[in-house]
Design a protein around this motif. Sequence first.
Motif, short mmCIF file in Angstrom:
data_model
loop_
_atom_site.label_atom_id
_atom_site.label_comp_id
_atom_site.label_asym_id
_atom_site.label_seq_id
_atom_site.Cartn_x
_atom_site.Cartn_y
_atom_site.Cartn_z
N PHE A 87 0.86 -1.17 0.00
CA PHE A 87 0.00 0.00 0.00
C PHE A 87 0.90 1.23 0.00
CE2 PHE A 87 -2.42 -3.26 2.30
CZ PHE A 87 -3.57 -3.30 1.52
N THR A 88 1.11 1.82 -1.17
CA THR A 88 1.97 3.01 -1.24
C THR A 88 1.31 4.06 -2.10
OG1 THR A 88 3.15 2.16 -3.15
CG2 THR A 88 4.09 1.65 -1.01
N THR A 89 1.52 5.31 -1.69
CA THR A 89 1.03 6.42 -2.52
C THR A 89 2.01 6.69 -3.65
OG1 THR A 89 2.09 8.01 -1.05
CG2 THR A 89 -0.22 7.50 -0.63
N ASN A 90 3.29 6.27 -3.44
CA ASN A 90 4.27 6.45 -4.52
C ASN A 90 3.87 5.66 -5.75
OD1 ASN A 90 5.74 8.05 -2.85
ND2 ASN A 90 7.19 6.46 -2.24
N GLY A 91 3.29 4.51 -5.52
CA GLY A 91 2.83 3.71 -6.64
C GLY A 91 1.73 4.42 -7.41
N THR A 92 0.85 5.10 -6.69
CA THR A 92 -0.22 5.86 -7.35
C THR A 92 0.36 7.02 -8.13
OG1 THR A 92 -1.65 5.27 -5.49
CG2 THR A 92 -2.42 7.03 -6.93
N GLN A 93 1.30 7.74 -7.53
CA GLN A 93 1.91 8.88 -8.22
C GLN A 93 2.65 8.40 -9.47
OE1 GLN A 93 4.57 11.15 -5.80
NE2 GLN A 93 4.67 12.84 -7.23
N LYS A 94 3.32 7.27 -9.35
CA LYS A 94 4.03 6.73 -10.50
C LYS A 94 3.06 6.37 -11.62
CE LYS A 94 7.42 3.15 -11.65
NZ LYS A 94 6.86 2.77 -12.92
N LYS A 95 1.89 5.82 -11.25
CA LYS A 95 0.90 5.48 -12.27
C LYS A 95 0.39 6.74 -12.96
CE LYS A 95 -0.74 1.19 -10.23
NZ LYS A 95 -1.85 0.51 -9.58
N ILE A 96 0.18 7.81 -12.19
CA ILE A 96 -0.28 9.07 -12.79
C ILE A 96 0.77 9.60 -13.77
CG2 ILE A 96 -0.80 11.50 -12.29
CD1 ILE A 96 -2.16 10.51 -9.72
#
Length: 165
Positions: free
Chosen positions: A109-118
Motif C-alpha cells: 500500500f503506497t502512494t508512490n505507486g499511485t503517483q508513479k501510475k499518474i
Amino acid sequence: MEPLYQQTHKQVHEIQSHMGRLETADKQSLHLVENEIQARIDQIFSHLERLEILSSKEPPNKRQNAKLRVDQLKYDVQHLQTALRNFQHRRYAREQQERQREELLSRTFTTNGTQKKILDIANMLGLSNTVMRLIEKRAFQDKYFMIGGMLLTCALMFLAVQYLT
C-alpha cells in the motif's frame, strides 16, 4: 458385558488423555492425532451399540443399572466428540486468520505507486517530465495566491463593515 464395558471405559479415559496432546502437538502431527482420536471415538460408538444390546439382555434386576452405565459412557463419548469438533473448528479459524494475515502483509500500500501510475499515464498522453514539474510548481504557487486572495477579501469585508456602520 462387563469385560466390554471395562474395555470401553478404559478407551474413553485414553481419549481424554489424548485430547491433551492436541494442544501440544505440532502442525505436522496434529492431523494424525485428530484422526487417531476420531477413529477411537468411532470404535467406542460401535462398542456402545454392542453394549446397549447386551444391557437389554441382562437380568431384570441388573438391567436398569447396566443401561445407566452405558448411557453415561455414551454421554462421555458425545462430549469428547464435541470437544474434538470444537478444537478442529478453532484450528480451522486460526489457520484461516493466518492465511488472511499473510495475504494482507504481502500487499503493498503506497502512494508512490499511485503517483508513479499518474506519471505513466501523463507520459502516455505525451506530457514530458518537465511539463509535469511545471504543473506541480504552478499548483503550489496557486495555493499561495488562493490564500492571499482569501485574506485580502476578508480584510476588505472587515473594512467595509467598519466604515459603513
